[in-house]
Design a protein around this motif. Structure first.
Motif, PDB file in Angstrom:
ATOM      1  N   ASN A  96      35.761 -50.429 110.849  1.00 45.27           N
ATOM      2  CA  ASN A  96      37.154 -50.383 110.828  1.00 45.27           C
ATOM      3  C   ASN A  96      37.320 -48.849 110.619  1.00 45.27           C
ATOM      4  O   ASN A  96      38.411 -48.398 111.162  1.00 45.27           O
ATOM      5  CB  ASN A  96      37.444 -51.032 109.490  1.00 45.27           C
ATOM      6  CG  ASN A  96      38.937 -51.161 109.504  1.00 45.27           C
ATOM      7  OD1 ASN A  96      39.669 -51.969 110.131  1.00 45.27           O
ATOM      8  ND2 ASN A  96      39.714 -50.794 108.320  1.00 45.27           N
ATOM      9  N   GLY A  97      36.719 -48.047 109.805  1.00 44.03           N
ATOM     10  CA  GLY A  97      36.734 -46.794 109.601  1.00 44.03           C
ATOM     11  C   GLY A  97      36.696 -45.919 110.727  1.00 44.03           C
ATOM     12  O   GLY A  97      37.488 -44.866 111.184  1.00 44.03           O
ATOM     13  N   VAL A  98      35.636 -46.176 111.386  1.00 45.92           N
ATOM     14  CA  VAL A  98      35.329 -45.305 112.473  1.00 45.92           C
ATOM     15  C   VAL A  98      36.436 -45.624 113.622  1.00 45.92           C
ATOM     16  O   VAL A  98      36.873 -44.465 114.235  1.00 45.92           O
ATOM     17  CB  VAL A  98      33.889 -45.942 113.098  1.00 45.92           C
ATOM     18  CG1 VAL A  98      33.597 -45.406 114.311  1.00 45.92           C
ATOM     19  CG2 VAL A  98      32.520 -45.363 112.212  1.00 45.92           C
ATOM     20  N   ILE A  99      36.478 -46.753 114.040  1.00 43.65           N
ATOM     21  CA  ILE A  99      37.778 -46.871 115.265  1.00 43.65           C
ATOM     22  C   ILE A  99      38.958 -46.570 114.854  1.00 43.65           C
ATOM     23  O   ILE A  99      39.956 -45.927 115.449  1.00 43.65           O
ATOM     24  CB  ILE A  99      37.517 -48.656 115.422  1.00 43.65           C
ATOM     25  CG1 ILE A  99      36.144 -49.057 115.955  1.00 43.65           C
ATOM     26  CG2 ILE A  99      38.727 -48.929 116.342  1.00 43.65           C
ATOM     27  CD1 ILE A  99      36.092 -50.564 116.517  1.00 43.65           C
ATOM     28  N   GLY A 100      39.433 -47.144 113.507  1.00 46.23           N
ATOM     29  CA  GLY A 100      40.715 -46.510 112.936  1.00 46.23           C
ATOM     30  C   GLY A 100      40.955 -45.020 112.975  1.00 46.23           C
ATOM     31  O   GLY A 100      41.979 -44.396 113.338  1.00 46.23           O
ATOM     32  N   MET A 101      40.041 -44.332 112.495  1.00 45.34           N
ATOM     33  CA  MET A 101      40.263 -42.673 112.563  1.00 45.34           C
ATOM     34  C   MET A 101      40.190 -42.179 113.767  1.00 45.34           C
ATOM     35  O   MET A 101      40.600 -41.293 114.174  1.00 45.34           O
ATOM     36  CB  MET A 101      38.886 -42.263 111.542  1.00 45.34           C
ATOM     37  CG  MET A 101      39.112 -42.510 110.098  1.00 45.34           C
ATOM     38  SD  MET A 101      40.579 -41.887 109.541  1.00 45.34           S
ATOM     39  CE  MET A 101      40.555 -42.496 107.853  1.00 45.34           C
ATOM     40  N   ALA A 102      39.185 -42.942 114.627  1.00 42.28           N
ATOM     41  CA  ALA A 102      39.172 -42.509 116.083  1.00 42.28           C
ATOM     42  C   ALA A 102      40.516 -42.463 116.978  1.00 42.28           C
ATOM     43  O   ALA A 102      40.943 -41.676 117.661  1.00 42.28           O
ATOM     44  CB  ALA A 102      37.890 -43.204 116.806  1.00 42.28           C
ATOM     45  N   GLU A 103      41.164 -43.652 116.391  1.00 45.56           N
ATOM     46  CA  GLU A 103      42.476 -43.821 117.199  1.00 45.56           C
ATOM     47  C   GLU A 103      43.634 -42.959 116.453  1.00 45.56           C
ATOM     48  O   GLU A 103      44.347 -42.459 117.352  1.00 45.56           O
ATOM     49  CB  GLU A 103      43.128 -45.247 116.720  1.00 45.56           C
ATOM     50  CG  GLU A 103      44.323 -45.822 117.238  1.00 45.56           C
ATOM     51  CD  GLU A 103      44.591 -47.131 116.688  1.00 45.56           C
ATOM     52  OE1 GLU A 103      45.926 -47.573 116.924  1.00 45.56           O
ATOM     53  OE2 GLU A 103      43.990 -47.863 116.138  1.00 45.56           O
ATOM     54  N   LEU A 104      43.490 -42.592 115.115  1.00 44.45           N
ATOM     55  CA  LEU A 104      44.300 -41.637 114.632  1.00 44.45           C
ATOM     56  C   LEU A 104      44.031 -40.011 115.294  1.00 44.45           C
ATOM     57  O   LEU A 104      44.927 -39.443 115.485  1.00 44.45           O
ATOM     58  CB  LEU A 104      44.117 -41.651 113.044  1.00 44.45           C
ATOM     59  CG  LEU A 104      44.749 -42.811 112.201  1.00 44.45           C
ATOM     60  CD1 LEU A 104      44.310 -42.659 111.008  1.00 44.45           C
ATOM     61  CD2 LEU A 104      46.239 -42.943 112.613  1.00 44.45           C
ATOM     62  N   ILE A 105      42.830 -39.870 115.384  1.00 43.18           N
ATOM     63  CA  ILE A 105      42.366 -38.430 115.911  1.00 43.18           C
ATOM     64  C   ILE A 105      43.088 -38.437 117.193  1.00 43.18           C
ATOM     65  O   ILE A 105      43.372 -37.472 117.772  1.00 43.18           O
ATOM     66  CB  ILE A 105      40.928 -38.290 115.933  1.00 43.18           C
ATOM     67  CG1 ILE A 105      40.561 -38.144 114.671  1.00 43.18           C
ATOM     68  CG2 ILE A 105      40.529 -37.077 116.743  1.00 43.18           C
ATOM     69  CD1 ILE A 105      38.878 -38.093 114.311  1.00 43.18           C
ATOM     70  N   GLY A 106      42.769 -39.614 117.998  1.00 34.80           N
ATOM     71  CA  GLY A 106      43.292 -39.488 119.646  1.00 34.80           C
ATOM     72  C   GLY A 106      44.863 -39.253 119.699  1.00 34.80           C
ATOM     73  O   GLY A 106      45.220 -38.953 120.747  1.00 34.80           O
ATOM     74  N   GLU A 107      45.404 -39.582 118.701  1.00 37.42           N
ATOM     75  CA  GLU A 107      46.937 -39.283 118.673  1.00 37.42           C
ATOM     76  C   GLU A 107      47.423 -37.930 118.324  1.00 37.42           C
ATOM     77  O   GLU A 107      48.438 -37.735 118.377  1.00 37.42           O
ATOM     78  CB  GLU A 107      47.625 -40.373 117.864  1.00 37.42           C
ATOM     79  CG  GLU A 107      47.354 -41.815 118.121  1.00 37.42           C
ATOM     80  CD  GLU A 107      48.035 -42.856 116.985  1.00 37.42           C
ATOM     81  OE1 GLU A 107      48.420 -42.267 115.864  1.00 37.42           O
ATOM     82  OE2 GLU A 107      48.045 -44.128 117.310  1.00 37.42           O
ATOM     83  N   SER A 108      46.406 -36.999 117.987  1.00 36.66           N
ATOM     84  CA  SER A 108      46.789 -35.762 117.641  1.00 36.66           C
ATOM     85  C   SER A 108      46.649 -35.061 118.836  1.00 36.66           C
ATOM     86  O   SER A 108      45.968 -35.321 119.843  1.00 36.66           O
ATOM     87  CB  SER A 108      45.942 -35.371 116.491  1.00 36.66           C
ATOM     88  OG  SER A 108      44.505 -35.356 116.854  1.00 36.66           O
ATOM     89  N   ALA A 109      47.015 -33.511 118.710  1.00 42.80           N
ATOM     90  CA  ALA A 109      46.867 -32.630 119.891  1.00 42.80           C
ATOM     91  C   ALA A 109      45.300 -32.322 120.057  1.00 42.80           C
ATOM     92  O   ALA A 109      44.714 -31.568 119.134  1.00 42.80           O
ATOM     93  CB  ALA A 109      47.718 -31.506 119.447  1.00 42.80           C
ATOM     94  N   LEU A 110      44.756 -32.828 121.026  1.00 39.86           N
ATOM     95  CA  LEU A 110      43.391 -32.334 121.453  1.00 39.86           C
ATOM     96  C   LEU A 110      43.231 -31.738 122.692  1.00 39.86           C
ATOM     97  O   LEU A 110      44.278 -31.884 123.651  1.00 39.86           O
ATOM     98  CB  LEU A 110      42.465 -33.596 121.418  1.00 39.86           C
ATOM     99  CG  LEU A 110      42.600 -34.550 120.078  1.00 39.86           C
ATOM    100  CD1 LEU A 110      41.873 -35.625 120.162  1.00 39.86           C
ATOM    101  CD2 LEU A 110      42.074 -33.815 118.913  1.00 39.86           C
ATOM    102  N   ASN A 111      42.278 -30.715 122.603  1.00 34.85           N
ATOM    103  CA  ASN A 111      42.057 -30.223 124.318  1.00 34.85           C
ATOM    104  C   ASN A 111      41.088 -31.330 124.953  1.00 34.85           C
ATOM    105  O   ASN A 111      40.764 -32.348 124.414  1.00 34.85           O
ATOM    106  CB  ASN A 111      41.234 -28.982 124.261  1.00 34.85           C
ATOM    107  CG  ASN A 111      39.988 -29.055 123.378  1.00 34.85           C
ATOM    108  OD1 ASN A 111      39.326 -30.004 123.475  1.00 34.85           O
ATOM    109  ND2 ASN A 111      39.801 -27.982 122.732  1.00 34.85           N
ATOM    110  N   ALA A 112      41.021 -31.263 126.288  1.00 33.69           N
ATOM    111  CA  ALA A 112      40.026 -32.177 127.093  1.00 33.69           C
ATOM    112  C   ALA A 112      38.854 -32.492 126.574  1.00 33.69           C
ATOM    113  O   ALA A 112      38.469 -33.718 126.581  1.00 33.69           O
ATOM    114  CB  ALA A 112      40.346 -31.350 128.559  1.00 33.69           C
ATOM    115  N   GLU A 113      37.982 -31.308 126.167  1.00 35.88           N
ATOM    116  CA  GLU A 113      36.829 -32.003 125.480  1.00 35.88           C
ATOM    117  C   GLU A 113      36.990 -32.580 124.449  1.00 35.88           C
ATOM    118  O   GLU A 113      36.263 -33.458 124.188  1.00 35.88           O
ATOM    119  CB  GLU A 113      36.256 -30.187 125.219  1.00 35.88           C
ATOM    120  CG  GLU A 113      34.507 -30.558 124.794  1.00 35.88           C
ATOM    121  CD  GLU A 113      33.922 -29.256 124.730  1.00 35.88           C
ATOM    122  OE1 GLU A 113      32.742 -29.174 124.726  1.00 35.88           O
ATOM    123  OE2 GLU A 113      34.811 -28.234 124.633  1.00 35.88           O
TER     124      GLU A 113
END
Length: 514
Positions: A152-169
């Motif tokens: 739950n922590g892994v998937i949830g945090m990955a979802e939150l990170i994915g919503e932030s400003a990230l470069n392509a890599e």
């Protein structure tokens, strides 16, 4: 001739007078009991065979039948001449004279010690099997909880990170984390589903649903997966499906995701075609769905094993494509529970066709109205909602807080059931997100306390890593209103809160707080 039959019968036969004193026995009597005619003559069966372990109630029941001049049958524990205890099935018949008096009794007895022992062994084996099944279920439930909680922590945090400003890599890294986590979750779900199906405990839940949109939803879900491999994914409706059918749409989706997902996975060039048709007989509908691919195919000698548990065509297939080998096994078991079957035709190197057949019923008289998509991304829908989170895992507490941060929700968190009960007594909450497994007091006990002390109180939603249907039933029986299984996505969590608010608005109750 009768005398010869009696002498050579396998069963013990003896004759006794009206006072139950023995005056004749056959050879099997001596073989079974150890007593000769001379030793038994003039003595009663009770004097010869009863032991301290012989059941008094059985003796009394047989004696009552005899005193009433009626035939008596029963099973009784006897003791032989050499002191061995044996189980005897006895049948005692009175012989009447012409004037109605008892002349004698004929007793035919069979040694059933081996049969009794076998029955006891079967009972012990059954008990051990049941204990083993309970142990396996407890183990799986524990593993599910222990794995799903960090997931739950892994998937949830990955979802939150994915919503932030990230470069392509960075986006690719997050996507890899999500895909890996989803794959691990799929393995967990497969093992749990297989265990429940293998034990006959997975139930089909029929509802009225639209079969066409259900199938197209699966196609849309997997289309991106096909496009990523430059494969086509086509759908043909060869007959006009009924607008509504009655069946388990969730299980139908699960089967189709397995079949179409496998077809995409094992296809390198070309693509996958899904052909849909149906036949009607009375109020029954037979839905037939062919999933054809242009993939690697299956060798002829392996076709008979593709539905075996933990089986794939060969070890090289497992290494190249991954998976547990449970998907097809689960899908076939589900199809059979839905009155259908899955068949396969394949040519190695040319592709495969899996045919799913399931039986559905006509929808009920009142056809349900399609629901509008709830605006889960509209913050004002949850504005001011007072939510208590009862969760012992710090990572999961932080995750829920982050997932709900933009909805202007009044969120308070506690780490155990005792604090949850006290918090509800201290302040009026609209919703409690309740974990099942917590120290000091678990979620089930805390829910019961809340219902006992504060009446209807807030809406209580289970937010738990326990994924068995029995866990859901236990939560609802304790007084919870909804159930979410970890790992939970933002959309699922917000939808549950929207449902809770809707229930509160539609069914206002007098709440007891403080």
């Amino acid at each position: 001739m009768l005398s010869m039959v009696a002498r050579h019968a396998n069963d013990s036969i003896f004759l006794s007078d009206k006072d139950r004193r023995i005056f004749w026995v056959n050879d099997s009597f001596t073989r079974i009991t150890g007593y000769t005619l001379e030793e038994a003559m003039g003595r009663t069966p009770a004097e010869l065979f009863n032991s301290p372990n012989t059941d008094v109630r059985t003796i009394e029941a047989i004696q009552a039948r005899i005193e009433a001049f009626e035939a008596a049958r029963g099973e009784i524990l006897n003791v032989t001449k050499d002191g061995r205890e044996i189980w005897i099935e006895t049948n005692i018949v009175p012989v009447h004279s012409d004037d109605g008096d008892i002349e004698m009794f004929v007793a035919i007895e069979r040694d059933i010690t081996a049969t009794k022992k076998h029955a006891e062994e079967l009972a012990i084996a059954r008990q051990k099997a049941e204990e083993g099944s309970r142990t396996k279920s407890a183990f799986l439930a524990t593993m599910s909880h222990e794995i799903r909680t960090p997931m739950n922590g892994v998937i949830g945090m990955a979802e939150l990170i994915g919503e932030s400003a990230l470069n392509a890599e960075q986006s690719q890294y997050v996507k890899t984390i999500r895909n890996s986590a989803d794959s691990l979750l799929k393995i967990i779900d497969d093992i749990l589903d297989f265990s429940k199906l293998d034990a006959g405990k997975l139930e089909i839940d029929p509802v009225d649903f639209a079969p066409g949109p259900c199938i197209l939803d699966v196609i849309d879900l997997l289309r991106q997966k096909a496009s990523a491999k430059d494969l086509y994914l086509d759908t043909n409706f060869n007959t006009r499906l009924p607008a509504w059918l009655r069946g388990d749409d969730g299980r139908l989706r699960q089967i189709l995701i397995n079949l179409i997902g496998n077809a995409i996975k094992f296809t390198k060039t070309g693509g996958v075609t899904v052909d849909v048709s149906h036949q009607k007989t009375g109020r029954k509908f037979k839905l037939s769905i062919d999933v054809r691919d242009t993939g690697i195919g299956i060798a002829k000698d392996q076709l008979g094993h593709v539905f075996d548990h933990f089986s794939q065509a060969d070890a090289a297939t497992t290494r190249e494509f991954g998976g547990t080998g449970l998907g097809l096994s689960i899908s076939r078991l589900l199809a059979r529970q839905m009155g259908g079957e899955i068949k396969v035709h394949s040519v190695e190197g040319e592709g495969s066709t899996f045919t799913l057949i399931v039986e559905m019923e006509a929808a009920q008289e009142h056809v349900p109205v399609a629901k509008d998509d709830e605006a889960i991304e509209t913050p004002e829908n949850l504005l001011g909602l007072r939510v208590l989170l009862a969760e012992d895992n710090a990572t999961n507490r932080m995750l829920v807080e982050r997932l709900l941060a933009k909805y202007q929700i009044e969120l308070e968190a506690v780490s155990n059931g005792v604090d949850a009960v006290q918090a509800v007594g201290r302040r009026e909450f609209d919703v409690v997100l309740m974990d099942m497994s917590m120290p000091r007091m678990d979620g089930i006990a805390a829910t019961r306390k809340i219902r006992e002390q504060f009446g209807q109180g807030p809406q209580i939603v289970a937010l738990t890593a326990n994924a068995f249907s029995s866990d859901k039933a236990a939560c609802l029986a304790a007084g919870m209103d909804d159930f979410l299984s970890k790992p939970v996505r933002r959309a699922e969590l917000v939808s549950a809160l929207l449902r809770a608010r809707k229930r509160l608005d539609e069914q206002p109750v007098t709440r007891k707080f403080g």
